[in-house]
Design a protein around this motif. Structure first.
Motif, PDB file in Angstrom:
ATOM      1  N   THR A 158       0.891  -1.039   0.151  1.00 23.92           N
ATOM      2  CA  THR A 158       0.058  -0.031  -0.165  1.00 23.92           C
ATOM      3  C   THR A 158       0.623   1.221   0.016  1.00 23.92           C
ATOM      4  OG1 THR A 158      -1.864  -1.266   1.280  1.00 23.92           O
ATOM      5  CG2 THR A 158      -1.668   1.083   1.295  1.00 23.92           C
ATOM      6  N   PRO A 202      -8.895  -1.526   6.422  1.00 19.05           N
ATOM      7  CA  PRO A 202      -9.144  -0.043   6.114  1.00 19.05           C
ATOM      8  C   PRO A 202      -8.408   0.672   7.371  1.00 19.05           C
ATOM      9  CG  PRO A 202     -11.184  -1.732   5.864  1.00 19.05           C
ATOM     10  CD  PRO A 202     -10.113  -2.369   6.512  1.00 19.05           C
ATOM     11  N   TYR A 217      -1.880   5.966   4.943  1.00 22.23           N
ATOM     12  CA  TYR A 217      -2.190   7.074   4.075  1.00 22.23           C
ATOM     13  C   TYR A 217      -1.898   8.373   4.777  1.00 22.23           C
ATOM     14  CZ  TYR A 217      -4.816  11.001   2.754  1.00 22.23           C
ATOM     15  OH  TYR A 217      -5.313  12.248   2.411  1.00 22.23           O
ATOM     16  N   VAL A 234      -7.646   7.338  -2.298  1.00 21.32           N
ATOM     17  CA  VAL A 234      -9.170   6.949  -2.231  1.00 21.32           C
ATOM     18  C   VAL A 234      -9.339   5.911  -3.703  1.00 21.32           C
ATOM     19  CG1 VAL A 234     -11.483   7.739  -3.267  1.00 21.32           C
ATOM     20  CG2 VAL A 234     -10.090   9.109  -1.800  1.00 21.32           C
ATOM     21  N   ALA A 276      -7.820   2.714  -2.278  1.00 18.96           N
ATOM     22  CA  ALA A 276      -8.724   1.829  -1.303  1.00 18.96           C
ATOM     23  C   ALA A 276      -9.788   1.269  -2.139  1.00 18.96           C
ATOM     24  CB  ALA A 276      -8.996   2.900  -0.452  1.00 18.96           C
ATOM     25  N   HIS A 277     -10.415   1.946  -2.882  1.00 14.58           N
ATOM     26  CA  HIS A 277     -11.489   1.678  -3.838  1.00 14.58           C
ATOM     27  C   HIS A 277     -11.390   0.655  -4.824  1.00 14.58           C
ATOM     28  CE1 HIS A 277     -15.786   1.789  -4.865  1.00 14.58           C
ATOM     29  NE2 HIS A 277     -15.258   2.013  -6.155  1.00 14.58           N
ATOM     30  N   ASP A 295      -8.324  -2.073  -3.091  1.00 11.85           N
ATOM     31  CA  ASP A 295      -8.748  -2.946  -1.897  1.00 11.85           C
ATOM     32  C   ASP A 295     -10.308  -3.358  -1.973  1.00 11.85           C
ATOM     33  OD1 ASP A 295      -6.215  -2.713  -1.181  1.00 11.85           O
ATOM     34  OD2 ASP A 295      -6.472  -1.375   0.586  1.00 11.85           O
ATOM     35  N   LEU A 355     -12.830  -1.354  -1.386  1.00 13.46           N
ATOM     36  CA  LEU A 355     -13.522  -0.907  -0.134  1.00 13.46           C
ATOM     37  C   LEU A 355     -14.539   0.096  -0.796  1.00 13.46           C
ATOM     38  CD1 LEU A 355     -12.786  -1.518   2.748  1.00 13.46           C
ATOM     39  CD2 LEU A 355     -11.539   0.963   2.928  1.00 13.46           C
ATOM     40  N   ILE A 377     -16.862   3.334  -1.229  1.00 12.17           N
ATOM     41  CA  ILE A 377     -16.585   4.661  -0.929  1.00 12.17           C
ATOM     42  C   ILE A 377     -17.218   5.033   0.404  1.00 12.17           C
ATOM     43  CG2 ILE A 377     -17.239   6.955  -1.803  1.00 12.17           C
ATOM     44  CD1 ILE A 377     -14.885   5.764  -3.179  1.00 12.17           C
ATOM     45  N   ASP A 416     -16.867   3.587   3.133  1.00 10.85           N
ATOM     46  CA  ASP A 416     -15.819   3.055   4.045  1.00 10.85           C
ATOM     47  C   ASP A 416     -14.478   3.608   3.923  1.00 10.85           C
ATOM     48  OD1 ASP A 416     -17.785   1.427   4.878  1.00 10.85           O
ATOM     49  OD2 ASP A 416     -16.952  -0.563   4.154  1.00 10.85           O
ATOM     50  N   VAL A 417     -14.226   3.959   2.667  1.00 10.74           N
ATOM     51  CA  VAL A 417     -13.099   4.830   2.214  1.00 10.74           C
ATOM     52  C   VAL A 417     -13.076   6.097   2.917  1.00 10.74           C
ATOM     53  CG1 VAL A 417     -11.907   5.741   0.438  1.00 10.74           C
ATOM     54  CG2 VAL A 417     -12.683   3.548   0.078  1.00 10.74           C
ATOM     55  N   ALA A 475     -14.698  12.171  -0.868  1.00  9.77           N
ATOM     56  CA  ALA A 475     -14.280  10.920  -1.368  1.00  9.77           C
ATOM     57  C   ALA A 475     -14.686  10.440  -2.615  1.00  9.77           C
ATOM     58  CB  ALA A 475     -14.692   9.723  -0.617  1.00  9.77           C
TER      59      ALA A 475
END
Lengths: 265, 172
Positions: free
Chosen positions: B21, B58, B65, B122, B125-126, B129, B131, B133, B135-136, B147
């Motif tokens: 990451t 997350p 991040y 963003v 993560a999206h 991963d 995830l 949005i 949750d992001v 986001a």
């Protein structure tokens, strides 16, 4: 939210998703980070140490010796500094001080409710003999430069914002007090807060950290037998601990001291 | 409430995720070691606060991040004065060596480099991963609309870069 990526982007995204990690590089990196963590968590907090003499050289030395340190912790006066330096240098570089998120843990005064518990009456461990000259204090003094913290915005959200009087905050304060006593070159003063922690939080979340710190304090005090016994107990209780290298390191210093024939006072 | 995960276990199982990451967030060179160290230092400190009912990645992403972002911002100013001679630093693994190189990966990283760190976070993560949005937004501690708008900008930049790189490839 559905979104159809065009073919080019989709291909690149797949490359990112499917990227393979080089296991050799990853394990080297992991070992180096792990070793540094074990020292930084038991050493000085970055807030204490933003001004490090000859930071760059120490940083370089520590980087280049990282692997051997992970293996055996060759700690002499110089290498100890070199070894601890990245933590401090990192503090300078990033302005990150862990305690920024626990500002109350800067070990000024303990809250009243922790104070009455055993101060001197219950020593952490048997104290068989007066302290040897400890290895770390004079070294650590060199980097004890309070108040020189650089600032950076690193406002982490705290999922369940820890209240200053929460158990964890109190645990943290007690351990920080012990850590900073070690950093000041007064390991004796670190025993009482650890003892208070043990009494008040026998199953505290920071028990493992406390026990590792105790080994370091005892070793710094030259209480070799107590340190060794405590270290053995530590290894039994926490066989896979993050702090194993730091504990082994403390014991190794005792062996080295004895090995080079320094006489006990 | 179940007890917090053991740090050592978390370190062992998620070190790869965190370093990958960080690499995708743009942490390069030898800095990956420093930043990974810092991330796990903070993870350790905050572990007792971790809500075990929730997925761990997350949560880790949030640390990665913020630390990567701040580290990069500061490193720009401090790089010259705080780093030693290159030859002495060469023993530390480089971020680029962490992932097995391929042409597609190289291009993908170039495309990622066209994104701002905030957009990049963003996007990773999206898209990687997977995830959702909301949750992001929570992991990054940003408003939901922010986001979404970062994701839109990130996709647009990433797609433009991908097109450009494909064109360069064809005309080479």
């Amino acid at each position: 939210m559905t979104h159809q990526l065009p073919p080019n982007s989709a291909a690149l995204l797949s490359a990112l998703r499917e990227a393979r990690v080089s296991s050799a590089v990853e394990s080297t990196l992991k070992m180096r980070v792990h070793s540094r963590l074990s020292v930084s968590l038991l050493g000085l907090t970055p807030a204490l140490s933003a001004s490090v003499p000859a930071t760059s050289n120490a940083l370089v030395a520590a980087r280049t010796s990282g692997i051997s340190v992970a293996r055996g912790f060759t700690v002499g006066k110089g290498t100890l500094i070199a070894w601890l330096a990245p933590v401090f240098a990192l503090g300078v570089l990033t302005g990150v001080a862990v305690d920024r998120w626990h500002p109350q843990s800067a070990v000024k005064a303990l809250p009243d409710n922790t104070a009455p518990l055993a101060q001197q009456d219950a020593p952490l461990a048997p104290q068989p003999e007066p302290p040897l000259q400890a290895i770390s204090p004079s070294d650590l003094e060199q980097i004890d430069a309070p108040g020189a913290v650089t600032s950076a915005s690193l406002a982490m959200p705290s999922p369940t914002a820890s209240d200053a009087n929460s158990s964890l905050a109190i645990e943290r304060r007690l351990l920080d007090e012990a850590r900073q006593a070690l950093a000041r070159g007064e390991p004796q003063a670190g025993l009482a807060p650890l003892d208070r922690h043990a009494k008040r939080f026998p199953k505290g979340v920071l028990t493992e950290e406390r026990e590792a710190l105790a080994v370091r304090l005892l070793a710094a005090l030259g209480q070799n037998d107590a340190a060794t016994a405590r270290a053995e107990n530590f290894h039994r209780r926490f066989p896979n601990s993050l702090f194993t290298p730091a504990v082994d390191n403390a014991i190794a210093t005792i062996s080295r001291r004895n090995g080079v024939g320094e006489s006990k006072p | 409430m179940s007890p917090p995960p053991q740090f050592r276990e978390l370190f062992e199982s998620e070190f790869g995720y965190v370093t990958r990451t960080l690499r995708y967030l743009g942490v390069g060179g030898h800095e990956i070691e420093d930043v990974a160290h810092d991330v796990f230092l903070h993870v350790y400190r905050h572990l007792p606060e971790f809500d075990t009912a929730r997925p761990v990645r997350p949560w880790l992403f949030g640390f990665a991040y913020r630390i990567a972002r701040d580290f990069r911002a500061l490193a720009r100013h401090h790089h010259e004065s705080t780093h030693g001679p290159q030859d002495l630093r060469d023993t530390a693994p480089l971020a680029d060596e962490l992932l097995v190189q391929s042409q597609a990966l190289e291009q993908a990283l170039k495309a990622l480099d066209t994104l701002e760190t905030d957009e990049r976070a963003v996007f990773i993560a999206h898209e990687l991963d997977e995830l959702p949005i909301p949750d992001v937004a929570e992991a990054l501690a940003i408003p939901l609309n922010t986001a979404y708008s970062r994701l839109r900008r990130a996709r647009s930049k990433f797609e433009a870069a991908a097109r450009r790189l494909a064109t360069q490839e064809r005309t080479r």
